[in-house]
Design an enzyme around this catalytic site. Structure first.
Site, PDB file in Angstrom:
ATOM      1  N   ASP A  52      -9.527  53.408 -39.343  1.00 53.05           N
ATOM      2  CA  ASP A  52     -10.576  52.788 -38.639  1.00 53.05           C
ATOM      3  C   ASP A  52     -11.728  52.146 -39.430  1.00 53.05           C
ATOM      4  O   ASP A  52     -11.329  51.632 -40.431  1.00 53.05           O
ATOM      5  CB  ASP A  52     -11.279  54.070 -37.537  1.00 53.05           C
ATOM      6  CG  ASP A  52     -10.431  54.508 -36.491  1.00 53.05           C
ATOM      7  OD1 ASP A  52     -10.148  54.029 -35.741  1.00 53.05           O
ATOM      8  OD2 ASP A  52      -9.862  55.604 -36.856  1.00 53.05           O
ATOM      9  N   ARG A 231     -12.280  43.381 -36.283  1.00 52.62           N
ATOM     10  CA  ARG A 231     -11.567  43.480 -37.294  1.00 52.62           C
ATOM     11  C   ARG A 231     -11.403  42.306 -38.008  1.00 52.62           C
ATOM     12  O   ARG A 231     -11.651  41.144 -37.671  1.00 52.62           O
ATOM     13  CB  ARG A 231     -10.150  43.943 -36.913  1.00 52.62           C
ATOM     14  CG  ARG A 231     -10.103  45.100 -36.252  1.00 52.62           C
ATOM     15  CD  ARG A 231      -8.679  45.580 -35.748  1.00 52.62           C
ATOM     16  NE  ARG A 231      -8.101  46.039 -37.288  1.00 52.62           N
ATOM     17  CZ  ARG A 231      -8.213  47.254 -37.947  1.00 52.62           C
ATOM     18  NH1 ARG A 231      -8.968  48.433 -37.474  1.00 52.62           N
ATOM     19  NH2 ARG A 231      -7.797  47.604 -39.047  1.00 52.62           N
ATOM     20  N   TYR A 239      -9.657  50.395 -28.155  1.00 51.29           N
ATOM     21  CA  TYR A 239      -9.398  51.705 -27.703  1.00 51.29           C
ATOM     22  C   TYR A 239      -9.534  51.979 -26.399  1.00 51.29           C
ATOM     23  O   TYR A 239     -10.567  51.860 -25.671  1.00 51.29           O
ATOM     24  CB  TYR A 239     -10.254  52.745 -28.668  1.00 51.29           C
ATOM     25  CG  TYR A 239      -9.895  53.006 -29.966  1.00 51.29           C
ATOM     26  CD1 TYR A 239      -9.071  53.807 -30.416  1.00 51.29           C
ATOM     27  CD2 TYR A 239     -10.641  52.095 -31.047  1.00 51.29           C
ATOM     28  CE1 TYR A 239      -8.763  53.860 -31.771  1.00 51.29           C
ATOM     29  CE2 TYR A 239     -10.663  52.217 -32.368  1.00 51.29           C
ATOM     30  CZ  TYR A 239      -9.557  53.229 -32.613  1.00 51.29           C
ATOM     31  OH  TYR A 239      -9.273  53.296 -33.907  1.00 51.29           O
ATOM     32  N   PRO A 317     -10.283  59.218 -32.443  1.00 51.26           N
ATOM     33  CA  PRO A 317     -10.586  58.078 -33.291  1.00 51.26           C
ATOM     34  C   PRO A 317     -12.071  57.583 -32.922  1.00 51.26           C
ATOM     35  O   PRO A 317     -12.476  56.581 -33.574  1.00 51.26           O
ATOM     36  CB  PRO A 317      -9.872  57.171 -32.963  1.00 51.26           C
ATOM     37  CG  PRO A 317      -9.074  57.648 -31.555  1.00 51.26           C
ATOM     38  CD  PRO A 317      -9.375  59.191 -31.421  1.00 51.26           C
TER      39      PRO A 317
END
Lengths: 593, 593
Positions: A52, A231, A239, A317
């Site tokens: 993560d 990212r 997610y 997560p």
């Protein structure tokens, strides 16, 4: 058939598992000159996906190892968490007040490149097949003994070559993940709830009209919940929390064939409605996380076999904490191992590893539970008054800012955290990391960030806040402090093992103003090099610096602050409190012979 | 005897000399994809000593090539100039408001490593032995021709192997130093005073009680004058001006045997009195500089053979300008060569190289003269009322701050510097470099330094200051601008040669506030990627950003600022002034076929 001779060897530290926890451990130890090996079962490092975000505190930790530059080059920065464009990180003292994101393979490569400069490489594919630990107490207490015997099996050897070896290790560090083999060998159990959550995760380059796609978003709608994490390389991670019926077969087992990236995207689209999202390129990574939230009942077996990372704590997560917590585990452990192996610290120092890191993992689990409940709950509406209100959700998302940023980590009192004289540096909280602040070098007025003077080089940093060295009375007490410091029974010589500069790094910070200061007035023991004497004053361009005594809450009479090798504050003392510092070190260090 | 076949080949650019000017040239061209070779007479790069400080502007230039990180790792920073601890650099707009110092070999290595990633290496030891340039005007005007014929002699070849080659080059860049062979072949003469100054220079790790040894000092005492320049690795450089009698023999020739580091240190000690200085380690580099201050009468032969660096201007070392000026020469030249070679710009663009850089060199000589006179003069005393007062000296030392920092470089109007619409961006001075300022990305509120968005990637940056894009009237005019921009006769298509993104980089900067802005409202031509749309607002942590429109003096109606590939402002226009921008580019660019 050739006779297969089993190879035998000794090593100081054997690290099992080359994920973030194991690599942080091996990297840190390799730079400390420790004899370390690291093995991993996978034939190659992780290529895409996994892991993560990178939290503000771990960026500081990377910086302390000289590795933050690589993060800044390779990772994406995340500055905003939606939905109302609040700041992502509510930790006002963070040096880097934002998260970053970078795929796990790239993070692992940073560690591997750093280790390689010290001649340490990950040996792979290798699995441990047997481990035993001596039960002889004398052996266990002797830090020079090799009480652990580990059999390693090399999975990829030429025919006819021996494929097993026996390693005798002083310490074994199990960083072998959520299904840790090491943990099982010693019957360490994971405690916590038994419900497993199922998450669908996909990395993609998005095609979307959703304007906040480059921000971290927790979207909580009537049609479903979804998280967006930006990212590197224009990618975005989504997610989605899945319900059992999506992935569980008739027999109650997870059936991965029932789920794919298209299904995950479908769930995401429902929660993003009226916006839409699709992948503009082929999807190169997706997964299902099936995970409970648990913590190991102990972290060590006689302080000789220790576990770290996912091997001792697993998390949902959502808060992106897993990888950060894992790296911080071994950052906490590495300096303790190094000092024990050098014969500078008593082996009991290692007990503080479990004490400090297990509490953190438990807090994290509690946080995760609270957040998970909010996240999986239905929003509050007129029809559903028990639902989660937007305000509740937002508050929770923000309230844990200090916690999720890693900045708020606060180690409790122990041999290495002594809170006695907190009032002499009221804002340098003992047990927390040193606040970032800019000072200037007295010799050339160059501004410098205090955290950059606290590298993870295994040395204790002794920060002497001298007060105003242009004041004659103050200078007199500084000179007497310097004289005392040099005495053989003081910690510098007593625990310096003949080369105190390798154990302690003394930095002095004067409150004198730059145009008045003459640092050569101060005794040399307080300024071993011109770069070790600082002023609490602004730089020449009024861009940074000044106000450090106030920001740190330094007592007008001055203070000495002892910073542990991992950047956490170990103790504070008044300038005439050398005896207390001696006692602090005596509680876990070994006297010079 | 074997028959020695002479090798023949073509190259686009042949650089003679791999000092700072030549390496900057080859590095920049290699990254632009230009077919370039660089040769040098020395068998290896410089190991120690040589060259001077690194000025604030050249740090910005290094940053634009992605090379500043290396400087920050390897160089020492110089923040203060003595004697009264004034700031060293009196250029308040500098992004890096300090000097740095690093030995020439390390600077050269930065360039060489960067070039190597593009497959370009310094070929050595090689000297040119013959050069001729076609006098056929049609050939000279044709940018695809190879009008220069150069014979290169390889000095270090195996017996029997050919040691000469013939190279046909489109352009030859003479970066072969103060005694330039290229310059002599074309009878270019150096103009300026004929007096040569003699300087003794020594690098040492000092043993001294002088408290300002880590600052840049110009010491001007009755007993002599001396300069102190801090260097990397705890070294310090001392400059002392010598008198003829110290080094000249009976016949008036310089006799190097009369002088050594001990003699230079003796002079330094005299001027530092009552402080003393000696070397704590062996001295690994010292030299005598014997140099006049001259500038070449021309910098180019038909824009096909061009000279740069010491080959066209020499300076006393006092202001530490030589190396900076040399690197800035070829930074100025490289993008012009690249555009001509790509067929995007007319060859006449190269005339602006001499126009811009020769004036700078002349200004520098004038500065040097003024400074040298002050520095060599005796201090004013009661007995010597004609001497130089401390105030005069200090004033001169400071007044030239903007000049010596390189920040003040101001190119005069020409085809590439059009000052017509200055009032639309009153503080972005046309002909100067873009002021540093922090903006935030609209998509994720990440702060970013404007200079980091202006890399030396050979593209013209078109900064569209859109005004407030949440204002409907303003948005309407932005949409009409976007429509116009896309038309085939506008510069973007007209000079874009089918791939306008390789020639122009459009960045938009809105004055909208972050919580209101929705950047997806703005037409895509103004935001080719999410990172290309900025807001003039503070970051989430109130640490940077905001006030950019005011700092840049942007007109309330908006403005378009054209930035040359070297980071200097080429022109400014109102949002409805596309025609003027078309005309600007038409004056030196070639239309797409």
């Amino acid at each position: 058939m050739p006779i297969s001779l089993t190879q035998e060897s000794n090593v100081d530290v054997l690290v099992i598992g080359a994920g973030p926890a194991g690599l942080m451990c091996a990297m840190a130890l390799s730079h400390a000159g420790v004899n370390v090996r690291i093995v991993d079962r996978r034939p190659a490092k992780v290529k895409a996906g996994q892991a993560d975000g990178i939290q503000p505190r771990i960026i500081e930790v990377f910086q302390s190892y000289g590795l933050a530059d690589r993060l800044f080059k390779e990772a994406v920065q995340v500055h905003v968490a939606c939905t109302d464009r609040a700041s992502d990180v509510t930790a006002p003292t963070a040096r880097y007040p934002f998260e970053m994101a970078l795929h796990q393979g790239a993070i692992e490569q940073i560690f591997m490149d750093s280790m390689a400069s010290k001649g340490v490489e990950v040996e792979r594919p290798i699995i441990p097949t047997f481990i035993e630990l001596s039960d002889d107490e004398a052996v266990l207490k002797d830090p020079t003994s090799h009480p652990a015997r580990v059999v390693l099996k090399h999975l990829d050897v030429e025919d006819g070559k021996p494929d097993t070896e026996v390693v005798y290790a002083k310490f074994v560090i199990g960083c072998d993940g959520a299904h840790s083999w090491i943990r099982k060998q010693f019957d360490i159990t994971m405690e916590g709830e038994q419900t497993d959550y199922i998450w669908g995760v996909v990395d993609l380059i998005p095609e979307t009209d959703f304007p906040d796609i480059r921000n971290r978003c927790a979207i909580h709608s009537h049609n479903g919940s979804c998280m967006v994490i930006p990212r590197e390389g224009d990618k975005v991670r989504l997610y989605t929390q899945l319900s059992d019926k999506d992935v569980v077969d008739a027999k109650g087992r997870v059936d991965r064939s029932k789920m794919g990236p298209d299904n995950i995207l479908e769930v995401a689209n429902k929660s993003l409605y009226p916006y839409t999202i699709s992948a503009s390129h082929e999807i190169d990574w997706w997964t299902l996380y099936i995970i409970g939230q648990r913590v190991a009942d102990r972290y060590s077996v006689h302080e000789r076999v220790l576990i770290a990372g996912d091997a001792c704590h697993t998390h949902s997560p959502k808060a992106g904490q897993g990888m950060n917590a894992s790296m911080n585990d071994t950052h906490n452990l590495a300096w303790k191992l190094a000092h024990v192996l050098r014969g500078c610290a008593d082996i009991s120092l290692l007990k503080t590893y479990e004490f400090e890191r297990r509490k953190y993992a438990q807090d994290l689990i509690n946080f995760d539970k609270k957040f998970a409940t909010l996240f999986s709950g239905k929003p509050r509406t007129e029809d559903n008054e028990d639902g989660v209100s937007h305000e509740e959700f937002l508050e929770a998302f923000q309230a844990f800012g200090a916690f999720t940023s890693g900045i708020g980590v606060h180690y409790q009192p122990s041999a290495i955290v002594n809170t006695k004289h907190q009032s002499f540096a009221s804002n340098l909280i003992i047990g927390q990391r040193v606040l970032p602040h800019v000072f200037i070098h007295a010799a050339n007025f160059q501004p410098v960030e205090m955290q950059d003077l606290l590298p993870s080089d295994m040395r204790f940093k002794v920060l002497v806040f001298t007060g105003d060295t242009t004041d004659k009375t103050q200078l007199k007490s500084i000179r007497s402090l310097a004289k005392e410091l040099a005495e053989p029974e003081r910690f510098l010589n007593r625990f310096g093992h003949g080369r105190s500069g390798a154990v302690f790094d003394i930095l002095s910070i004067s409150s004198a103003k730059k145009r008045q200061s003459n640092y050569t007035d101060v005794p040399e023991i307080l300024r071993s090099h011109w770069s070790k004497f600082l002023l609490d004053d602004g730089d020449m361009y009024k861009r940074s610096g000044g106000g450090g005594y106030e920001a740190y809450g330094i007592h007008p009479s001055g203070a000495i602050v002892v910073v542990r090798p991992d950047g956490y504050i170990g103790m504070v003392a008044p300038l005439n409190g050398l005896q207390d510092i001696d006692n602090y070190f005596a509680s876990f260090m070994i006297s010079s012979p």
